[in-house]
Design an enzyme around this catalytic site. Structure first.
Site, short mmCIF file in Angstrom:
data_model
loop_
_atom_site.label_atom_id
_atom_site.label_comp_id
_atom_site.label_asym_id
_atom_site.label_seq_id
_atom_site.Cartn_x
_atom_site.Cartn_y
_atom_site.Cartn_z
N THR A 189 0.83 -1.20 0.00
CA THR A 189 0.00 0.00 0.00
C THR A 189 0.87 1.25 0.00
OG1 THR A 189 -1.69 -1.22 1.24
CG2 THR A 189 -1.92 1.17 1.12
N ASP A 190 1.95 1.24 0.77
CA ASP A 190 2.89 2.35 0.76
C ASP A 190 3.50 2.54 -0.63
OD1 ASP A 190 2.69 3.35 3.33
OD2 ASP A 190 4.27 2.10 4.13
N ILE A 191 3.93 1.44 -1.23
CA ILE A 191 4.56 1.50 -2.56
C ILE A 191 3.59 2.06 -3.59
CG2 ILE A 191 5.53 0.12 -4.43
CD1 ILE A 191 7.41 0.36 -2.07
N GLY B 281 3.12 5.71 -3.11
CA GLY B 281 4.24 6.44 -3.67
C GLY B 281 4.16 6.57 -5.18
#
Length: 407
Positions: free
Chosen positions: A179-181, A184
């Site tokens: 989810t972070d990736i 980003g």
């Protein structure tokens, strides 16, 4: 050749992964990225080890592998912007920057006069990108958001893991902070879109990303499966909800993944498997039929695949034009001849270790290729040089700021 974004300067106030991932992509594309970090501690991920990068004597350095994954092509400036002098320096830098990245809690930077409205007043062309867990409005806006939590809340974990009928059933997170990736990546798209708009209008804008928004958006076909039927999808292990066979199968020495996307490929597979009658069986002749009769077909395929090794299956199926592949661990990934041929591991000079391995950017541009200019910086490595170059501070002024704990 200069990078596609070599005319862009980015002030990166973000930390951990989603924001730094965006900053790294912009840096790979040629942007000058200035990473603002807390004096003495820096980005949280600097301390998320072991493992740590090893020096030439094999001893661990201060550089955590996690931090090294998302911070190349940046310069590190340590700055305490809770102090008025630190806030002044940020504002002076903003006047010379095109993009600002931040992932503080909603309203967290307003207390220091570093929110979008305050900085827009001094640089109307600024692209100000905010990344939060839940966005700037809604009942969860003030909550902190972390990838693992969002994978659960946003539905991904309800789809990941063995089905309730299998041993070991239960929700499982994805093995990287996906989810972070993805956030980003979406942030990068938003920043590039805003920069393009500025080329036409001359005006910057506020780009907002929320981890939960991104996670829900990336449910993709599974979201549409629910929205069109009203039935929430369930965990299916490695099986696909809409395609059969599209999952892992046991072999004589391990496992193989079959990703058979159409009826022609299924006929080829049936021929190779020595069961050509499957392709003419009305239960399996079409994908629709195979989905409906999944419970009958999958055990039949499993009984066949166990009689050859993974390598044997890959070789024969590739010759027949049937999509398939092994399940590699990360060591096998970087030993794969195709991965090596594509240059997906690169080495960059590093002041503590001599060199640091990096995973290459997947972006291939013919006229303005990605450039690996700077290894992930040491904490505050460029503070003095940046303050002298961009703000014209004398060495004595920099020393005074250091003495006061501002840098």
């Amino acid at each position: 050749m200069s990078g596609a974004l070599s005319h862009i300067r980015v002030l990166d106030l973000s930390r951990v992964l989603a924001g730094p991932w965006c900053g790294q992509i912009l840096g790979d594309l040629g942007a000058e990225v200035i990473k603002i970090e807390r004096p003495g501690t820096g980005d949280d991920t600097r301390h998320w080890g072991p493992p740590y990068l090893k020096d030439q004597q094999g001893e661990s350095t201060s550089e955590a592998a996690y931090y090294l994954s998302a911070n190349r092509n940046k310069e590190s400036l340590t700055l305490d912007f809770t102090q008025p002098e630190g806030q002044r320096i940020i504002r002076e830098l903003v006047m010379q920057c095109d993009v600002l990245l931040e992932n503080f809690k909603v309203g967290g930077l307003a207390a220091y006069g570093l929110d979008y409205e305050s900085l827009k007043a001094i640089n109307p062309g600024l692209i100000y990108c905010s990344i939060t867990g839940f966005g700037s409005d809604g009942p969860y806006a003030q909550r902190a958001g972390y990838d693992f939590m969002i994978q659960g809340l946003g539905g991904l974990m309800s789809l990941t893991g063995r089905s309730d009928a299998e041993e070991g059933a239960g929700p499982v997170k994805v093995g990287v902070a996906l989810t972070d990736i993805l956030t980003g990546l979406y942030a990068t798209v938003g920043v590039l879109a805003a920069l393009n708009r500025r080329e036409q209008s001359g005006v910057g804008q506020h780009v907002e990303l929320a981890l939960l928004d991104v996670q829900v958006a990336c449910l993709a076909n599974q979201a549409m499966n629910y929205l069109t039927t009203g039935v929430a999808p369930k965990r299916m292990g490695n099986a696909h909800p809409n395609i059969v066979p599209y999952q892992d199968f046991p072999t004589a020495d391990g496992d193989i993944i079959l990703t058979i996307g159409n009826d022609g490929q299924f006929r080829k597979f049936a021929d190779v498997a020595g069961c050509p009658e499957w392709a003419d069986d009305p239960r399996f002749a079409s994908n629709k039929a195979r989905v409906a009769n999944r419970a009958e077909l999958i055990p039949m395929i499993r009984q066949v695949t166990v009689f050859r090794t993974t390598a044997e299956w890959v070789a024969v199926l590739e010759r027949a034009g049937v999509p398939c592949g092994p399940i590699n661990d990360v060591a096998q990934v970087f030993a794969d001849p195709h991965v090596q041929a594509r240059g997906l591991r690169v080495e960059m000079p590093h002041p503590l270790a001599g060199s640091v391995p990096q995973v290459a950017s997947p972006i291939r541009l013919s006229e303005s290729p990605v450039d690996y200019r700077k290894a992930p910086p040491l904490l505050g490595e460029h503070s003095e040089a940046l303050l002298q170059r961009l703000l014209g501070l004398a060495p004595a002024q920099v020393a005074s700021l250091r003495q006061a704990g501002v840098i």
